[in-house]
Write a protein that holds these residues in place. Structure first.
Motif, PDB file in Angstrom:
ATOM      1  N   ALA A 145     -11.134   8.231  15.412  1.00 22.57           N
ATOM      2  CA  ALA A 145     -12.535   8.396  15.796  1.00 22.57           C
ATOM      3  C   ALA A 145     -12.738   9.646  16.632  1.00 22.57           C
ATOM      4  O   ALA A 145     -13.780  10.277  16.590  1.00 22.57           O
ATOM      5  CB  ALA A 145     -12.996   7.161  16.554  1.00 22.57           C
ATOM      6  N   GLU A 146     -11.706  10.009  17.409  1.00 25.22           N
ATOM      7  CA  GLU A 146     -11.885  11.138  18.326  1.00 25.22           C
ATOM      8  C   GLU A 146     -11.654  12.486  17.653  1.00 25.22           C
ATOM      9  O   GLU A 146     -11.896  13.528  18.250  1.00 25.22           O
ATOM     10  CB  GLU A 146     -10.940  10.984  19.530  1.00 25.22           C
ATOM     11  CG  GLU A 146      -9.449  11.117  19.210  1.00 25.22           C
ATOM     12  CD  GLU A 146      -8.768   9.790  18.872  1.00 25.22           C
ATOM     13  OE1 GLU A 146      -9.484   8.836  18.499  1.00 25.22           O
ATOM     14  OE2 GLU A 146      -7.535   9.704  18.973  1.00 25.22           O
ATOM     15  N   ALA A 147     -11.177  12.484  16.407  1.00 27.09           N
ATOM     16  CA  ALA A 147     -10.835  13.743  15.757  1.00 27.09           C
ATOM     17  C   ALA A 147     -12.070  14.589  15.495  1.00 27.09           C
ATOM     18  O   ALA A 147     -13.118  14.087  15.118  1.00 27.09           O
ATOM     19  CB  ALA A 147     -10.130  13.465  14.438  1.00 27.09           C
ATOM     20  N   ALA A 148     -11.928  15.878  15.714  1.00 24.91           N
ATOM     21  CA  ALA A 148     -13.036  16.791  15.450  1.00 24.91           C
ATOM     22  C   ALA A 148     -12.908  17.316  14.034  1.00 24.91           C
ATOM     23  O   ALA A 148     -11.846  17.768  13.616  1.00 24.91           O
ATOM     24  CB  ALA A 148     -13.007  17.930  16.446  1.00 24.91           C
ATOM     25  N   VAL A 149     -14.002  17.234  13.299  1.00 24.31           N
ATOM     26  CA  VAL A 149     -14.005  17.629  11.901  1.00 24.31           C
ATOM     27  C   VAL A 149     -15.090  18.659  11.688  1.00 24.31           C
ATOM     28  O   VAL A 149     -16.169  18.565  12.269  1.00 24.31           O
ATOM     29  CB  VAL A 149     -14.265  16.386  11.020  1.00 24.31           C
ATOM     30  CG1 VAL A 149     -14.532  16.794   9.591  1.00 24.31           C
ATOM     31  CG2 VAL A 149     -13.090  15.433  11.089  1.00 24.31           C
ATOM     32  N   THR A 150     -14.785  19.643  10.875  1.00 25.32           N
ATOM     33  CA  THR A 150     -15.807  20.626  10.530  1.00 25.32           C
ATOM     34  C   THR A 150     -16.374  20.257   9.173  1.00 25.32           C
ATOM     35  O   THR A 150     -15.624  20.047   8.223  1.00 25.32           O
ATOM     36  CB  THR A 150     -15.182  22.031  10.463  1.00 25.32           C
ATOM     37  OG1 THR A 150     -14.559  22.298  11.713  1.00 25.32           O
ATOM     38  CG2 THR A 150     -16.241  23.077  10.172  1.00 25.32           C
ATOM     39  N   GLY A 151     -17.674  20.168   9.084  1.00 24.63           N
ATOM     40  CA  GLY A 151     -18.312  19.851   7.811  1.00 24.63           C
ATOM     41  C   GLY A 151     -18.096  18.407   7.423  1.00 24.63           C
ATOM     42  O   GLY A 151     -17.887  17.542   8.261  1.00 24.63           O
TER      43      GLY A 151
END
Lengths: 362, 1019
Positions: free
Chosen positions: B518-524
């Protein structure tokens, strides 16, 4: 390489209203696919014919599985096999029991028997409704007829409760059942111009006024099965008494003069009305007195057309003329001192009046 | 006498006509538990009988309560001949054995017959009175909660995660016994259904015992499978993660419970600007273990023991409970795996050091998403496969071989994980593919380093988040950092400094089997990525066949991996989540299917493009061709970037327009690696030429590959798809959901097919299925197909079967760029409003069929949303329940059946799960001898799947629930013989029955939910 098996099942049953209609209309899968392609579903959503075929097959299968349930709509609500939200259930039922006016016009008043079912091919050819759809509609009529035949209570309400139909559709079915039960003749050439909706209106009038159930709450306790389906025998018997209006010369003249006085100057067709009064009155009263015969009940609508509507039409009465005439014709009878059958007269003429209004058109 | 089971038969409805003469049925009911049977009176001449029986009481051991199902048989009484069976209902009473789950089972159950399908319904009430039994030598494990959900269930917190539990139970398959030749198909099917029900009960009880031994009280991520081994028997096996769970008090639940739809990461990409690009160089995290060479198994000559259907002699495979069992058991094998573990484990748990995990026999976790902080680093996917020959005869006295097989594979997984510098495996799963006597066993998971404190008692205190981290890495990129030693890497990979924290090294590509943290940063946004592969093999028998398959497996794994990698690059993404690779074996081919969700992890470097190289550089024609293909690929990448909104700031800064300007790339490699070590950069250079992303079109094969790469059509506008629970990049789910199962079987008539031809057919099959889904669900856009779970099988020589279960979830398009951060506050604001609305709804006419005004989750929803929701499924389960209870007095009331939602996900958007009612684990067989009349195979399977759904829903409703989460169809085995007009199908489904309420009104509904059951019974 061939698709051996292809299914798609949703937890909530997915049904496309457009495909449902095609299915109801008796299209084959291939015809339905063609119709959908022509309908442009592929244009608005980029898909191939294969996808459309697969979808149509799935939907058709679903409908076929549902059909059994639709035969007793109450089951649809508490069955467990298909999870269908209530508003979708209502749509499914309403559409399944919907019918084509052209089709129903053909079978209206006919006995809902195997014999009639055999004629469905011809009806299909004549009306352009597919045979499959004709069968469904015919079976619906028969099914509802069978169920309500054995039920007590008001006809429309029974139909609505048992088949969970809308009020309008329930009323139409009540008309169909009523016509089938009394076998009213509707197929004659002279009657062709009358639409199903006209007849349905007339049926409603008859059901509400001339049946046992129509009389009132007091009769609820009577052990009569088809209170709304059969005409009130007692009433029909009483109608014979109206004969006096045409057999008693004085009464007839008196009636005529009362009506003419009231009409004078109010319509262009006055002369024709005056000239035709006795004929028309005889026609209407004779219809009343003969209704004890089942055969004459069947001819009720023909008689109305032949004895009243056609003469008026040939004299170019307008609808307003007819209304005016019948109103005064009915009311004037009340002023006749020797005429004692006011209640029966009103019950009779009320229905006749509204039926003729409805039927008096081209 | 530790338990009293009570059952009452109330009524039946819609029964089939059993007496043609009267068009009616004289029905009565037999209620059986163990060896005790009760009967109701005959209810003569009725299709809607009212039995209203007394309470039938069974006094039984709790061990039996766990193993046995309650068996209800509806029969038609016949004075002169034998009574005809109408159908049966099996009720698993396990949910009643747990105090926190359901307290009563009450409701309408479909009466099921294996030949005729559902034939009417029966209303049943079941209760259990358990006496406390503190006997430590007991064989039962009542009270251990089971969850299919592969995360810590909502409204619970994990006090402790104990670890891996496994068990398997073997028996003979009744279908293959001598008696089957003389009994009816119905009797045979019922024997099978009953046996499997017993076996899974027993399996669950044994797993429960292991959990109790470990000191836990629950199994999360419980995964049970059947192996239909044909003549050699029937295996039921299960794995799971033992935990100690504690229920939140209702007040804190909303704050601490990590909800995928409400706890998205901060999507903003705020990593430092001096990004160095590290591209090229294939990472091979998927270290596919070389398949174990074929091993001949000693075949025993002794014949199988006679089978007694009443008490099947299931043999347990492991000896874990020998030391505890009072009753002497025969046939105790020495091959037990968990037995060795159980004892030492307890003591180890007390020490609680990092090494605990390492010393565990199998530090595996079936979970796919974790409490924050649990996962420290992720290494990559580990998998192992092995080909085995099934032995023909079981000797009950022989040590169990199945357990040894799995042990072998697990050891391999463990060593792979170790090679990746990891001490644990998460997102672990096991499966098999059987064809005749050959069986491929597969296991896969994600190597990871976990926070050791989670293995310690009381460490998961949510309040102490800050103290948990020994590791200083920031929480939202830490899991990407490499766990292994960069100087001693297990495989060639390109490393770079993390694009978020700039402190730790990250790989260029990351493959995992878990859900996106849940904490992962995702682009797009993410998307579904599939690799599909067919390989022909020669028909063979026995060892030759097994060897042939063994030899093919590594090539298949490699090719699947290459495909995945290429497709990932084509979409400009750098990580795969929820990767599931399935290899299925048929008589003359192997099928491989890998599905995953591709994403662009902000912490990882931007992926390079794909370079096309011609074999013969001099040829001008060829070069033009290459250039053309290169352009197509570059265009596709550019298009995909736009489509998935992948525009990390680094890229724009450096102005990388075309994906790979090759010379620049090379130089960059040098530059970046000069910082770390020269040794590495040299290694990379040497690797550069064989790079997977330089596709050489030297033969037709490669051309095909490139074509297949480009044929994957993106989902149409408004659609997204993923194989994970939720779609990275979409956070504002609305409550419309539609779960579906689809099965397609293709017959390959062409006998001389090539590998390429087959690949094309298989790829088209999968692509067309997806297209079909999009089309069918077109009215629900914008929506996302989540948890797209493809299962492939080769049921017969020329048949390819693909089954898919997934859920379509709607989301709010207007806000899909960002999550509404003030959600919590708006929720609070609208709560009162909802409470006001409540009584109004009650007083309103219950038959109103209009959709509920969708007051979901307090997000400022426009009218478009609410109408869309109504077209799907009723959004709020609760009002339906309410209207149902009001309707019950009306004989023809619309909607007298509880709407039960089903989803393969662990949550329902817009709602909160307030209670888990127990596990649903059902196995059905359906057979027909009138295939044509039932609409062919499609008609047959269509109605069977619909029936299975109906039975699952009915059981959930009877438990008082209104939804199933973590639903899955484990098996769908179809056998057909159209010439004989016959078909048979077996389906196994599982999930968690729950009560969920709309997020806004929790308080009132707790009561309503619990009364659900009684209302049901009253109708």
């Amino acid at each position: 390489m061939a698709v051996e098996l292809d299914v798609f099942v949703g937890n909530t049953t997915i049904m496309d209203e457009e495909v449902y209609q095609l299915w109801l209309d008796g299209y084959t899968v291939n015809d339905a696919v063609r119709a959908r392609m022509e309908g442009g579903v592929l244009d608005e959503f980029d898909a191939t014919a294969d996808v459309l075929l697969s979808d149509t097959m799935d939907q058709y299968r679903t409908f076929q599985m549902c059909e059994r349930l639709l035969h007793s709509p109450a089951k649809l609500a508490n069955q467990l096999l298909f999870q269908i939200p209530p508003h979708r259930q209502t749509m499914l039922i309403e559409r399944y029991y919907a019918f084509d006016d052209v089709f129903v016009r053909e079978v209206l008043g006919k006995k809902l028997s195997k014999g009639t079912k055999k004629d469905l091919d011809d009806i299909s050819a004549k009306t352009g409704v597919t045979l499959k759809s004709c069968r469904r509609q015919f079976d619906n009529f028969k099914r509802i007829f069978k169920v309500v035949e054995e039920l007590k209570g008001p006809l429309v309400e029974n139909i609505r409760q048992h088949f969970l139909l809308s009020d309008k559709l329930a009323r139409d079915y009540a008309a169909i059942v009523f016509f089938a039960n009394n076998r009213f003749e509707t197929g004659k050439k002279k009657l062709q111009y009358i639409t199903f909706q006209d007849f349905a209106f007339c049926a409603g009038q008859l059901i509400n006024n001339w049946t046992v159930g129509a009389v009132g709450e007091g009769l609820w306790l009577l052990p009569l099965a088809n209170m709304d389906v059969d005409l009130d025998k007692e009433f029909l018997q009483e109608l014979k008494e109206l004969k006096v209006l045409i057999t008693d010369k004085d009464l007839l003249d008196q009636h005529k003069s009362l009506v003419c006085t009231a009409l004078r100057g109010k319509t262009k067709a006055f002369n024709e009305m005056e000239a035709n009064f006795k004929n028309l009155s005889r026609g209407l009263v004779n219809i009343a007195t003969k209704l004890t015969n089942t055969k004459d009940v069947r001819d009720f609508f023909i008689d109305l057309v032949e004895k009243f509507i056609e003469p008026c039409r040939s004299d170019r009465w307008t609808a307003a003329d007819v209304k005016l005439y019948l109103t005064h014709y009915t009311n004037s009878a009340h002023i006749l001192d020797t005429f004692k059958h006011q209640v029966v007269w009103d019950r009779y003429m009320g229905v006749i009046k509204s039926c003729i209004f409805k039927m008096y058109h081209d | 006498m530790p338990g009293k089971l009570k059952a009452k038969i109330v009524a039946g409805r819609h029964l089939p006509v059993m007496d043609r003469a009267s068009d009616l049925t004289d029905a009565f009911v037999e209620v059986k538990f163990g060896n005790t049977t009760f009967k109701t009176d005959v209810c003569p001449k009725s299709l809607n009988p009212q039995w209203n029986s007394e309470w039938f009481k069974f006094e039984v051991d709790d061990e039996d309560l766990q193993d046995e199902p309650l068996q209800i048989t509806v029969l038609d009484h016949d004075t002169y001949s034998a009574n005809d069976a109408i159908g049966k209902v099996y009720i698993d009473i396990d949910p009643l054995l747990c105090t926190e789950a359901a307290s009563i089972i009450s409701g309408w159950f479909p009466i099921y017959d294996t030949i005729h399908g559902i034939r009417g319904e029966i209303n049943v009430l079941v209760k259990v009175e358990l006496f406390n039994d503190l006997n430590r030598f007991r064989q039962s494990s009542c009270g251990v909660k089971f969850f299919c959900t592969t995360s810590i269930p909502y409204s619970y917190r994990a006090v402790m995660v104990h670890g891996f539990v496994e068990e398997l139970v073997v028996n003979e398959d009744p279908e293959y016994q001598w008696i089957d030749r003389i009994r009816t198909p119905r009797a045979s099917n019922e024997a099978r259904q009953r046996l499997i029900s017993l076996m899974s009960g027993e399996l669950q009880r044994k797993i429960g015992l292991k959990v109790l031994e470990m000191g836990g009280n629950a199994v999360v991520g419980y995964l049970q499978c059947f192996d239909l081994e044909g003549e050699s028997g029937l295996v039921v096996r299960a794995i799971g993660t033992a935990c100690t769970l504690e229920k939140f008090s209702s007040g804190s639940a909303s704050i601490t419970c990590p909800h995928p739809s409400t706890a998205p990461p901060s999507n903003a990409c705020n990593s430092p600007k001096d990004g160095k690009e590290l591209v090229f160089g294939e990472e091979l995290p998927l270290s596919s273990g070389p398949p174990t060479p074929f091993r001949a198994l000693p075949s025993s000559s002794s014949s199988p023991p006679p089978f007694s259907p009443s008490k099947p002699c299931s043999r347990q495979s492991s000896s874990s409970d020998t030391d505890l069992s009072l009753t002497p058991k025969t046939g105790m094998g020495s091959g037990g795996s968990a037995g060795k573990e159980a004892g030492p484990l307890k003591t180890l748990l007390r020490q609680q050091t990092q090494t605990t995990l390492e010393q565990r026999e199998f530090p595996f976790f079936t979970l796919t998403s974790f409490p924050p902080g649990f996962l420290v680093h992720v290494g990559g996917v580990v998998s192992a496969r092995s080909v085995k020959l099934l032995d023909r005869i079981h000797n009950p006295d022989e040590p169990e071989t199945r357990d040894a097989w799995w042990e072998e594979i697990r050891q391999e997984i463990k060593s792979h994980a170790k090679a990746l510098g990891c001490h644990a495996v998460v997102g672990y799963s096991e499966n098999t593919s059987i064809c005749e006597e050959v069986c491929i066993l597969s296991a896969s998971g994600t190597a990871a380093i976990l926070n050791p404190r989670y293995m310690r008692e009381g460490c998961l205190d949510v309040g102490s988040i800050d103290h948990r981290f020994d590791d200083p890495s920031p929480p939202n990129c830490g899991f990407c950092h490499i766990p292994y030693d960069e100087l001693n890497m297990p495989f060639p990979a390109q490393l770079a400094y993390c694009y978020q924290c700039r402190r730790q090294k990250v790989p260029d590509v990351l493959f995992t089997t878990i859900d996106l943290p849940a904490e992962a940063a995702v682009t797009g946004k993410g998307c579904l990525i599939q690799a599909r592969l067919c390989r022909l093999k020669k028909k063979a028998q026995g060892e030759v066949n097994a060897t042939a398959i063994s030899n093919l497996l590594p090539f298949m794994e490699y090719e699947l991996h290459t495909q995945l990698m290429n497709k990932l690059k084509l979409r400009s993404m750098n990580a795969l989540f929820g990767l599931h690779i399935q290899i299925s074996v048929g008589e003359n081919m192997l099928l491989g299917l890998a599905s995953a969700t591709g994403v662009y992890l902000t912490a990882l470097p931007a992926p390079g493009g794909i370079q096309i190289a011609g074999k013969t550089p001099g040829d001008l024609n060829n070069e033009q061709h290459v250039a053309a293909i290169q352009k197509r690929i570059n265009d596709a990448i550019a298009k995909n970037k736009e489509l998935y909104q992948i525009n990390p700031p680094e890229l724009t800064d450096e102005g990388v327009g075309s994906p790979i300007p090759e010379p620049r790339q090379r130089s960059r490699i040098f530059r970046s690696h000069s910082e770390s070590s020269d040794e590495l950069s040299e290694l990379d250079l040497s690797h550069g030429k064989k790079d997977a992303f330089v596709l050489e079109i030297d033969d037709t094969d490669a051309v095909e590959d490139i074509h297949s790469l480009l044929t994957d059509a993106p989902p149409p506008a408004g659609f997204h798809s993923c194989s994970t629970e939720t779609m990275p990049g979409i956070y504002n789910w609305t409550s419309g959901i539609q779960m579906f199962t689809s099965v397609r079987v293709l017959r390959l008539n062409n006998t001389n097919l090539t590998n390429q031809g087959l690949n094309k057919i298989f790829t088209d099959l999968c692509e067309n299925l997806l297209k079909s889904f999009y089309f069918k669900l077109r009215s629900t856009v914008p929506c996302c197909l989540c948890h797209l779970n493809f299962t492939v099988a080769v049921p017969e020589e020329e048949l390819v079967q693909v089954s898919v279960t997934a859920v379509a979830m709607t989301f709010d398009k207007d806000q899909n760029q960002e999550k509404p951060p003030e959600k919590a506050t708006t929720k609070g604001g609208s709560e009162t409003e909802d409470q006001l609305q409540f009584p109004l709804e009650l007083s309103a006419d219950s038959s109103s069929t209009s959709p509920q005004p969708s007051k979901i989750s307090g997000v400022a929803e426009n009218t478009i949303v609410s109408t869309r929701v109504s077209s799907l499924e009723h959004c709020s389960p609760l009002p339906e329940g309410r209207s149902r209870s009001l309707c019950s007095s009306r004989s023809f009331g619309v909607g007298s059946v509880t709407m039960v939602k089903m989803t393969p996900l662990s949550f329902l958007p817009g709602t909160r799960i307030i209670k888990y009612l127990g596990i649903i684990n059902m196995f059905f067989i359906r057979e027909t001898t009138s295939l044509r009349e039932e609409g062919g195979v499609s008609g047959f399977l269509h109605s069977f799947i619909a029936e299975v759904f109906a039975m699952v829903r009915a059981h959930v409703a009877a438990l008082g629930g209104n939804a199933v989460v973590s639903y899955s169809m484990k098996d769908c085995v179809l056998m057909e013989n159209p010439n004989k007009n016959q078909a048979q199908c077996l389906i196994n489904v599982s999930g968690d029955a729950v009560i969920c309420v709309r997020e806004t009104d929790q308080e009132q509904t707790t009561n309503t939910g619990q009364t659900c059951g009684t209302i049901d019974g009253a109708t």
